[in-house]
Every structure is written in structure tokens, then in C-alpha cells.
Design a protein around this motif. Structure first.
Motif, PDB file in Angstrom:
ATOM      1  N   ASP A   1      -3.009  -0.219   2.592  1.00 43.88           N
ATOM      2  CA  ASP A   1      -2.879  -1.562   2.039  1.00 43.88           C
ATOM      3  C   ASP A   1      -1.575  -1.706   1.242  1.00 43.88           C
ATOM      4  O   ASP A   1      -0.905  -2.731   1.309  1.00 43.88           O
ATOM      5  CB  ASP A   1      -4.089  -1.869   1.156  1.00 43.88           C
ATOM      6  CG  ASP A   1      -4.303  -3.348   0.969  1.00 43.88           C
ATOM      7  OD1 ASP A   1      -4.128  -4.100   1.952  1.00 43.88           O
ATOM      8  OD2 ASP A   1      -4.650  -3.761  -0.148  1.00 43.88           O
ATOM      9  N   ASN A   2      -1.191  -0.662   0.510  1.00 48.93           N
ATOM     10  CA  ASN A   2       0.053  -0.689  -0.267  1.00 48.93           C
ATOM     11  C   ASN A   2       1.294  -0.591   0.604  1.00 48.93           C
ATOM     12  O   ASN A   2       2.400  -0.859   0.142  1.00 48.93           O
ATOM     13  CB  ASN A   2       0.075   0.440  -1.299  1.00 48.93           C
ATOM     14  CG  ASN A   2      -0.938   0.244  -2.396  1.00 48.93           C
ATOM     15  OD1 ASN A   2      -1.475  -0.842  -2.582  1.00 48.93           O
ATOM     16  ND2 ASN A   2      -1.226   1.307  -3.115  1.00 48.93           N
ATOM     17  N   LEU A   3       1.127  -0.169   1.857  1.00 46.74           N
ATOM     18  CA  LEU A   3       2.274  -0.015   2.759  1.00 46.74           C
ATOM     19  C   LEU A   3       2.459  -1.219   3.671  1.00 46.74           C
ATOM     20  O   LEU A   3       3.292  -1.175   4.576  1.00 46.74           O
ATOM     21  CB  LEU A   3       2.105   1.258   3.597  1.00 46.74           C
ATOM     22  CG  LEU A   3       2.158   2.559   2.800  1.00 46.74           C
ATOM     23  CD1 LEU A   3       1.792   3.740   3.681  1.00 46.74           C
ATOM     24  CD2 LEU A   3       3.515   2.752   2.166  1.00 46.74           C
ATOM     25  N   ARG A   4       1.699  -2.286   3.442  1.00 49.22           N
ATOM     26  CA  ARG A   4       1.881  -3.506   4.241  1.00 49.22           C
ATOM     27  C   ARG A   4       3.327  -3.957   4.104  1.00 49.22           C
ATOM     28  O   ARG A   4       3.946  -3.822   3.057  1.00 49.22           O
ATOM     29  CB  ARG A   4       0.958  -4.626   3.766  1.00 49.22           C
ATOM     30  CG  ARG A   4      -0.505  -4.371   4.036  1.00 49.22           C
ATOM     31  CD  ARG A   4      -0.893  -4.857   5.420  1.00 49.22           C
ATOM     32  NE  ARG A   4      -2.200  -4.401   5.797  1.00 49.22           N
ATOM     33  CZ  ARG A   4      -3.256  -5.162   5.877  1.00 49.22           C
ATOM     34  NH1 ARG A   4      -3.169  -6.439   5.609  1.00 49.22           N
ATOM     35  NH2 ARG A   4      -4.406  -4.654   6.234  1.00 49.22           N
ATOM     36  N   GLY A   5       3.871  -4.479   5.183  1.00 51.42           N
ATOM     37  CA  GLY A   5       5.277  -4.873   5.195  1.00 51.42           C
ATOM     38  C   GLY A   5       6.155  -3.813   5.844  1.00 51.42           C
ATOM     39  O   GLY A   5       7.341  -4.025   6.054  1.00 51.42           O
ATOM     40  N   LYS A   6       5.566  -2.652   6.143  1.00 50.42           N
ATOM     41  CA  LYS A   6       6.287  -1.564   6.813  1.00 50.42           C
ATOM     42  C   LYS A   6       5.507  -1.146   8.051  1.00 50.42           C
ATOM     43  O   LYS A   6       4.303  -1.337   8.145  1.00 50.42           O
ATOM     44  CB  LYS A   6       6.376  -0.335   5.902  1.00 50.42           C
ATOM     45  CG  LYS A   6       7.133  -0.534   4.632  1.00 50.42           C
ATOM     46  CD  LYS A   6       7.151   0.732   3.822  1.00 50.42           C
ATOM     47  CE  LYS A   6       7.930   0.474   2.537  1.00 50.42           C
ATOM     48  NZ  LYS A   6       8.202   1.696   1.810  1.00 50.42           N
ATOM     49  N   TYR A   7       6.219  -0.555   9.002  1.00 46.42           N
ATOM     50  CA  TYR A   7       5.541   0.123  10.093  1.00 46.42           C
ATOM     51  C   TYR A   7       5.054   1.457   9.546  1.00 46.42           C
ATOM     52  O   TYR A   7       5.771   2.133   8.807  1.00 46.42           O
ATOM     53  CB  TYR A   7       6.486   0.365  11.274  1.00 46.42           C
ATOM     54  CG  TYR A   7       6.626  -0.825  12.174  1.00 46.42           C
ATOM     55  CD1 TYR A   7       5.697  -1.079  13.184  1.00 46.42           C
ATOM     56  CD2 TYR A   7       7.684  -1.711  12.019  1.00 46.42           C
ATOM     57  CE1 TYR A   7       5.818  -2.177  14.012  1.00 46.42           C
ATOM     58  CE2 TYR A   7       7.812  -2.818  12.847  1.00 46.42           C
ATOM     59  CZ  TYR A   7       6.868  -3.040  13.838  1.00 46.42           C
ATOM     60  OH  TYR A   7       6.994  -4.130  14.653  1.00 46.42           O
ATOM     61  N   VAL A   8       3.837   1.834   9.900  1.00 43.93           N
ATOM     62  CA  VAL A   8       3.265   3.098   9.446  1.00 43.93           C
ATOM     63  C   VAL A   8       2.723   3.837  10.667  1.00 43.93           C
ATOM     64  O   VAL A   8       1.998   3.264  11.473  1.00 43.93           O
ATOM     65  CB  VAL A   8       2.120   2.878   8.431  1.00 43.93           C
ATOM     66  CG1 VAL A   8       1.519   4.210   7.994  1.00 43.93           C
ATOM     67  CG2 VAL A   8       2.595   2.079   7.229  1.00 43.93           C
TER      68      VAL A   8
END
Length: 164
Positions: free
Chosen positions: A50-57
């Protein structure tokens, strides 16, 4: 009587639609929202999808007993060492022995900042959510939290990184 049967049929259909929709919202398959994962990094920093939204993971599950998943962990690690800031690797090991995990990270020259051990995962459903009992997989998650590829090749990752 006819009216009662109509109501029962309507509510039955409504329940079926709601239950079918709720199962499909979060699922470890292409096109669905990725199940949440929370863990602590080696320096005790809290990390969650959830904290990495905005990035490809890229979430990669691997184990020392699975040669294919271990090789994939090394390939992803080498490829993603030189990626832009909008791309994050979470490589999660499922070995029972944390010491073995640390040795493999060291011996395989893996980036310890992207390698995690399953014991550090704070969610109780990770194994079930990602169906790890059925084998190891990798999931490419887009900035909106949707799974866009399962077990992507390095060339697939390149396409997402370059937009081509």
C-alpha cells in the motif's frame, strides 16, 4: 406466491453477484488487485504494498529448495539493481532457516535491501493469498496496485520500465 419467488430469486442473484465480485477484487492473478504484504526491512523500516503505490513493484517469492525460484531471484536482483526509482523489488524467501537465507543472499551476491525472509512478513495470510503451497511465483504490480504480469521475464520488465 409468484411475487415471493421473484423476491427470493432477486436476492439470490444479488448475493451471488456480491460474493463473486468480492472474491475477484483482491486476488493473486493478472488483472486483480494484489493482496497486501507488510514487512520490516533489514533496518526495521516498515514496508507495505500500500505504501509503494505509485511505483511498479515486483514481488518475487523464492526458496533455496526450488532451483528455478532461486535462479529467478538472482536474475531479477541483477536486472533491477540499475532501475529507476519508480520500480521496487520485494524478493521474499520462504526458507524455514533464516541463517540459510542470509548465507544465500551473501553467496549469490543479492542486494540485501530487496531481500526479505517470510518470518518478517507481518500479514498472516501471505502464504494463502499468494498460494505459495502451489509453487513459487513472481507478480509485477502496477502503480495502481493491480497485477499486470505473473512470472514476468526480464524482457517483460524492460517493456514496463521503458514504456515500449
Amino acid at each position: 406466491m409468484k411475487k415471493t419467488l421473484s423476491y427470493i430469486a432477486f436476492f439470490g442473484a444479488l448475493i451471488l453477484l456480491i460474493s463473486a465480485y468480492s472474491e475477484r477484487v483482491i486476488k493473486a492473478e493478472k488483472g486483480y488487485t494484489a493482496p497486501e504484504i507488510e514487512m520490516l526491512s533489514n533496518d526495521s523500516t516498515h514496508i507495505s504494498l500500500d505504501n509503494l503505490r505509485g511505483k511498479y513493484v515486483l514481488v518475487n517469492f523464492w526458496d533455496s529448495n526450488s532451483a528455478i525460484s532461486r535462479i529467478a531471484a538472482g536474475e531479477y536482483d541483477r536486472f533491477l539493481k540499475e532501475t529507476p526509482a519508480n520500480f521496487k523489488l520485494l524478493s521474499i524467501n520462504t526458507d524455514n532457516n533464516k541463517k540459510l537465507f542470509r548465507e544465500i543472499v551473501k553467496n549469490d551476491n543479492l542486494d540485501s535491501s530487496t531481500q526479505f525472509h517470510i518470518d518478517e512478513v507481518k500479514t498472516h495470510n501471505t502464504k494463502n493469498d499468494y498460494r505459495l503451497e502451489q509453487g513459487f511465483s513472481s507478480y509485477l504490480i502496477n502503480p495502481q496496485g493491480k497485477i499486470v504480469a505473473v512470472n514476468p521475464s526480464v524482457s517483460t520488465l524492460e517493456k514496463y520500465l521503458t514504456g515500449k
